[in-house]
Design a protein around this motif. Structure first.
Motif, PDB file in Angstrom:
ATOM      1  N   GLY A   1     -19.031  -1.373  -6.433  1.00  0.00           N
ATOM      2  CA  GLY A   1     -19.510  -0.026  -6.726  1.00  0.00           C
ATOM      3  C   GLY A   1     -19.272   0.947  -5.590  1.00  0.00           C
ATOM      4  N   ASP A   2     -18.330   0.611  -4.694  1.00  0.00           N
ATOM      5  CA  ASP A   2     -18.023   1.464  -3.548  1.00  0.00           C
ATOM      6  C   ASP A   2     -16.918   2.452  -3.932  1.00  0.00           C
ATOM      7  N   GLY A   3     -17.318   3.478  -4.679  1.00  0.00           N
ATOM      8  CA  GLY A   3     -16.344   4.443  -5.178  1.00  0.00           C
ATOM      9  C   GLY A   3     -15.668   5.231  -4.068  1.00  0.00           C
ATOM     10  N   ARG A   4     -16.368   5.480  -2.980  1.00  0.00           N
ATOM     11  CA  ARG A   4     -15.802   6.275  -1.879  1.00  0.00           C
ATOM     12  C   ARG A   4     -14.607   5.553  -1.249  1.00  0.00           C
ATOM     13  N   SER A   5     -14.794   4.283  -0.903  1.00  0.00           N
ATOM     14  CA  SER A   5     -13.696   3.527  -0.296  1.00  0.00           C
ATOM     15  C   SER A   5     -12.547   3.342  -1.278  1.00  0.00           C
ATOM     16  N   ALA A   6     -12.885   3.092  -2.547  1.00  0.00           N
ATOM     17  CA  ALA A   6     -11.840   2.939  -3.562  1.00  0.00           C
ATOM     18  C   ALA A   6     -11.021   4.216  -3.687  1.00  0.00           C
ATOM     19  N   MET A   7     -11.682   5.367  -3.620  1.00  0.00           N
ATOM     20  CA  MET A   7     -10.988   6.648  -3.736  1.00  0.00           C
ATOM     21  C   MET A   7     -10.085   6.897  -2.524  1.00  0.00           C
ATOM     22  N   ILE A   8     -10.602   6.628  -1.320  1.00  0.00           N
ATOM     23  CA  ILE A   8      -9.791   6.814  -0.111  1.00  0.00           C
ATOM     24  C   ILE A   8      -8.546   5.939  -0.166  1.00  0.00           C
ATOM     25  N   LEU A   9      -8.725   4.684  -0.560  1.00  0.00           N
ATOM     26  CA  LEU A   9      -7.595   3.761  -0.626  1.00  0.00           C
ATOM     27  C   LEU A   9      -6.589   4.207  -1.671  1.00  0.00           C
ATOM     28  N   ALA A  10      -7.080   4.625  -2.837  1.00  0.00           N
ATOM     29  CA  ALA A  10      -6.183   5.051  -3.919  1.00  0.00           C
ATOM     30  C   ALA A  10      -5.405   6.297  -3.527  1.00  0.00           C
ATOM     31  N   ALA A  11      -6.100   7.276  -2.949  1.00  0.00           N
ATOM     32  CA  ALA A  11      -5.438   8.529  -2.563  1.00  0.00           C
ATOM     33  C   ALA A  11      -4.422   8.294  -1.458  1.00  0.00           C
ATOM     34  N   GLY A  12      -4.743   7.410  -0.517  1.00  0.00           N
ATOM     35  CA  GLY A  12      -3.811   7.123   0.559  1.00  0.00           C
ATOM     36  C   GLY A  12      -2.605   6.347   0.081  1.00  0.00           C
ATOM     37  N   GLN A  13      -2.844   5.373  -0.795  1.00  0.00           N
ATOM     38  CA  GLN A  13      -1.776   4.492  -1.256  1.00  0.00           C
ATOM     39  C   GLN A  13      -0.681   5.258  -1.983  1.00  0.00           C
ATOM     40  N   GLN A  14      -1.070   6.126  -2.918  1.00  0.00           N
ATOM     41  CA  GLN A  14      -0.066   6.782  -3.752  1.00  0.00           C
ATOM     42  C   GLN A  14       0.174   8.242  -3.387  1.00  0.00           C
ATOM     43  N   GLY A  15      -0.721   8.828  -2.603  1.00  0.00           N
ATOM     44  CA  GLY A  15      -0.562  10.241  -2.282  1.00  0.00           C
ATOM     45  C   GLY A  15      -0.359  10.509  -0.811  1.00  0.00           C
ATOM     46  N   GLY A  16      -1.361  10.131  -0.002  1.00  0.00           N
ATOM     47  CA  GLY A  16      -1.333  10.434   1.408  1.00  0.00           C
ATOM     48  C   GLY A  16      -0.123   9.882   2.134  1.00  0.00           C
ATOM     49  N   PHE A  17       0.344   8.716   1.690  1.00  0.00           N
ATOM     50  CA  PHE A  17       1.507   8.103   2.342  1.00  0.00           C
ATOM     51  C   PHE A  17       2.774   8.196   1.494  1.00  0.00           C
ATOM     52  N   LEU A  18       2.678   7.757   0.239  1.00  0.00           N
ATOM     53  CA  LEU A  18       3.899   7.578  -0.552  1.00  0.00           C
ATOM     54  C   LEU A  18       4.630   8.889  -0.822  1.00  0.00           C
ATOM     55  N   ILE A  19       3.916   9.914  -1.237  1.00  0.00           N
ATOM     56  CA  ILE A  19       4.587  11.173  -1.582  1.00  0.00           C
ATOM     57  C   ILE A  19       5.305  11.787  -0.374  1.00  0.00           C
ATOM     58  N   PRO A  20       4.649  11.898   0.806  1.00  0.00           N
ATOM     59  CA  PRO A  20       5.409  12.409   1.956  1.00  0.00           C
ATOM     60  C   PRO A  20       6.609  11.536   2.315  1.00  0.00           C
ATOM     61  N   LEU A  21       6.449  10.220   2.206  1.00  0.00           N
ATOM     62  CA  LEU A  21       7.562   9.326   2.527  1.00  0.00           C
ATOM     63  C   LEU A  21       8.729   9.507   1.555  1.00  0.00           C
ATOM     64  N   VAL A  22       8.410   9.684   0.260  1.00  0.00           N
ATOM     65  CA  VAL A  22       9.458   9.890  -0.745  1.00  0.00           C
ATOM     66  C   VAL A  22      10.218  11.189  -0.472  1.00  0.00           C
ATOM     67  N   ILE A  23       9.508  12.190   0.019  1.00  0.00           N
ATOM     68  CA  ILE A  23      10.149  13.476   0.309  1.00  0.00           C
ATOM     69  C   ILE A  23      10.966  13.409   1.604  1.00  0.00           C
ATOM     70  N   PHE A  24      10.413  12.733   2.626  1.00  0.00           N
ATOM     71  CA  PHE A  24      11.016  12.772   3.959  1.00  0.00           C
ATOM     72  C   PHE A  24      12.132  11.740   4.160  1.00  0.00           C
ATOM     73  N   LEU A  25      11.891  10.480   3.815  1.00  0.00           N
ATOM     74  CA  LEU A  25      12.835   9.411   4.159  1.00  0.00           C
ATOM     75  C   LEU A  25      14.232   9.588   3.566  1.00  0.00           C
ATOM     76  N   PRO A  26      14.377  10.004   2.281  1.00  0.00           N
ATOM     77  CA  PRO A  26      15.739  10.176   1.757  1.00  0.00           C
ATOM     78  C   PRO A  26      16.552  11.219   2.524  1.00  0.00           C
ATOM     79  N   LYS A  27      15.881  12.226   3.085  1.00  0.00           N
ATOM     80  CA  LYS A  27      16.601  13.245   3.846  1.00  0.00           C
ATOM     81  C   LYS A  27      17.163  12.673   5.147  1.00  0.00           C
ATOM     82  N   VAL A  28      16.478  11.658   5.679  1.00  0.00           N
ATOM     83  CA  VAL A  28      16.884  11.080   6.957  1.00  0.00           C
ATOM     84  C   VAL A  28      17.790   9.861   6.764  1.00  0.00           C
ATOM     85  N   LEU A  29      17.448   9.029   5.793  1.00  0.00           N
ATOM     86  CA  LEU A  29      18.134   7.747   5.629  1.00  0.00           C
ATOM     87  C   LEU A  29      18.974   7.657   4.362  1.00  0.00           C
TER      88      LEU A  29
END
Length: 468
Positions: A397-425
């Motif tokens: 029932g720890d919705g806060r931690s679940a939300m942080i993990l979910a937002a980081g997994q698919q948003g906080g990290f993945l979206i910037p990486l998808v935008i940035f890495l192809p331009k470099v590599l």
């Protein structure tokens, strides 16, 4: 005050509750997880099967079209998972507290809310499919076939959404076997109908979508029959149990919202990934499409393991049996790490052969897909543990931690990486973005799970102090 007199469990339901409360933890966990894993694999098979049969058309554009629709397939499932997993966590903990009336109210609210959401998505899909697919990276050469496939998939989305909701409601009271039987029924029917509609009736990619929707509708009817026959500890089909109020939705969405956020951001990032891949041609989109479907099989299996843990941990956390909670968590950690290790080794060694099965006619797809598979293979162990972290947060029932993990997994990290890495590599950056996102999220998960471990220790001390 307990309300156990309301809709108390029948004998079969009572046996399931006793298993959650007193069964040997490893045996109970795997008895719950095995059907859940089978069911989640079946869910992944729905989309993989379409890709396999569409690949027999020897048309790279058709394969890429199914890949463009894949984020929508995830999004539809996310809506069902949002209501289903959110309510399931509430139901397990309320039953552990012997509050069956509140458990049923959560289940009924989730069921009818998912029905309304499914009908709304069906309407949106019928009207706006082309602009939606453009957002997800459809090129001019793909849009025609993608629209044919996507309009039907979205048009029948009500069945998939109800299916995902009901599966989680069933698992919340330990009825994982029946839940998975419904999913397996749908998958087998899909496998039978796909070649009939695609080849015999000569409907092509449209036939794949029609077969999928028919299969899902039959599966959903099968799951509903469980409650119609009075086999549940609760009955979420009872309209009178629906509670359209803030406390009920807050309880459901506290645990359902992280699932929705993860899947929404995942669909957005996948669309950005397709757009990045489109710069390298349809073969690159097809390579991403096939790679993600292959690894989705593994990820779905691991999610099934986490789902098997949820009723066990949720029930025992609700009843205050912290040692059983800890033992269940330990078992899934070991299992997820071993599965990830074996899967990573297999993918690393056999990547070209696997890709050749899906795209035998296109050496570019085989080459790029093998590269993408091997990048993903490297992070399979942390990815498996990451999925367990999310399952543990939802069960507790720890919705806060679940939300942080979910937002980081698919948003906080993945979206910037998808935008940035192809331009470099270049094309390597396209294929590295997803595994890198999982790895960064794993480290955040380690920090959050440590806090949960401390919270469990505190709860255990408080319960020990309160014991007579």
């Amino acid at each position: 005050m307990s309300d156990s007199s309301h809709n108390s469990p029948a004998s079969s339901a009572s046996r399931r509750i006793q298993l959650l409360a007193h069964g040997p933890v490893p045996k109970t966990l795997f008895s719950l997880a095995a059907p859940a894993i089978a069911g989640m694999l079946v869910l992944a098979v729905y989309n993989v099967v379409d890709t396999v049969f569409v690949s027999f058309l020897r048309d790279t554009t058709a394969i890429a079209a199914t890949g463009i629709v894949f984020p929508l397939f995830q999004l539809i499932g996310a809506v069902g998972l949002t209501f289903g997993m959110g309510a399931a966590s509430v139901i397990s903990r309320r039953m552990g507290e012997n509050k069956y009336k509140e458990a049923e109210q959560s289940g009924a609210t989730a069921f009818y809310s998912s029905l309304a959401a499914g009908l709304l998505l069906s309407l949106i899909g019928a009207i706006f499919i082309e602009p939606i697919l453009r957002v997800f990276g459809a090129t001019d050469s793909i849009i025609a076939q993608g629209s044919l496939y996507g309009r039907i998939i979205l048009g029948g989305s009500v069945f998939q959404i109800l299916n995902m909701t009901l599966n989680n409601l069933l698992r919340s009271e330990g009825a994982s076997l029946y839940s998975s039987m419904g999913q397996i029924l749908g998958a087998v029917l899909n496998i039978i109908l796909d070649p009939i509609f695609i080849f015999v009736l000569d409907m092509g990619i449209t036939g794949a979508a029609v077969a999928t929707i028919i299969a899902q509708s039959v599966s959903t009817a099968f799951l509903i029959s469980f409650y119609l026959r009075g086999r549940g500890a609760i009955n979420p089909l009872r309209p009178g149990s629906v509670r359209i109020n803030l406390p009920t939705y807050r309880a459901i969405m506290a645990l359902g919202a992280p699932t929705l956020v993860r899947q929404l951001l995942g669909s957005v990032s996948f669309g950005i990934l397709n757009n990045a891949a489109s710069a390298f041609g349809d073969a690159a989109i097809a390579a991403i499409s096939v790679t993600m479907r292959i690894f989705m099989l593994l990820l779905m299996a691991l999610i099934g393991l986490a789902q098997g843990l949820q009723p066990l941990v949720g029930y025992n956390y609700g009843s205050g049996n912290i040692p059983r909670v800890r033992e269940g968590i330990r078992v899934v950690y070991i299992t997820a790490a071993l599965v990830g290790l074996v899967a990573g080794i297999i993918a690393m060694i056999f990547a070209p052969g696997i890709m050749r099965f899906f795209a035998p006619q296109d050496p570019d797809v085989i080459r790029m897909g093998s590269m993408a598979m091997r990048y993903m293979a490297v992070v399979m162990v942390p990815t498996g543990l990451l999925l367990m972290f999310g399952g543990i947060f939802q069960a507790l029932g720890d919705g806060r931690s679940a939300m942080i993990l979910a937002a980081g997994q698919q948003g906080g990290f993945l979206i910037p990486l998808v935008i940035f890495l192809p331009k470099v590599l270049g094309i390597h950056g396209v294929f590295l973005a997803q595994p890198a996102g999982f790895l960064f999220s794993f480290f955040i998960g380690l920090i959050l799970i440590r806090k949960s471990s401390h919270a469990l220790s505190k709860a255990e001390r408080e319960l020990s102090a309160a014991a007579p």
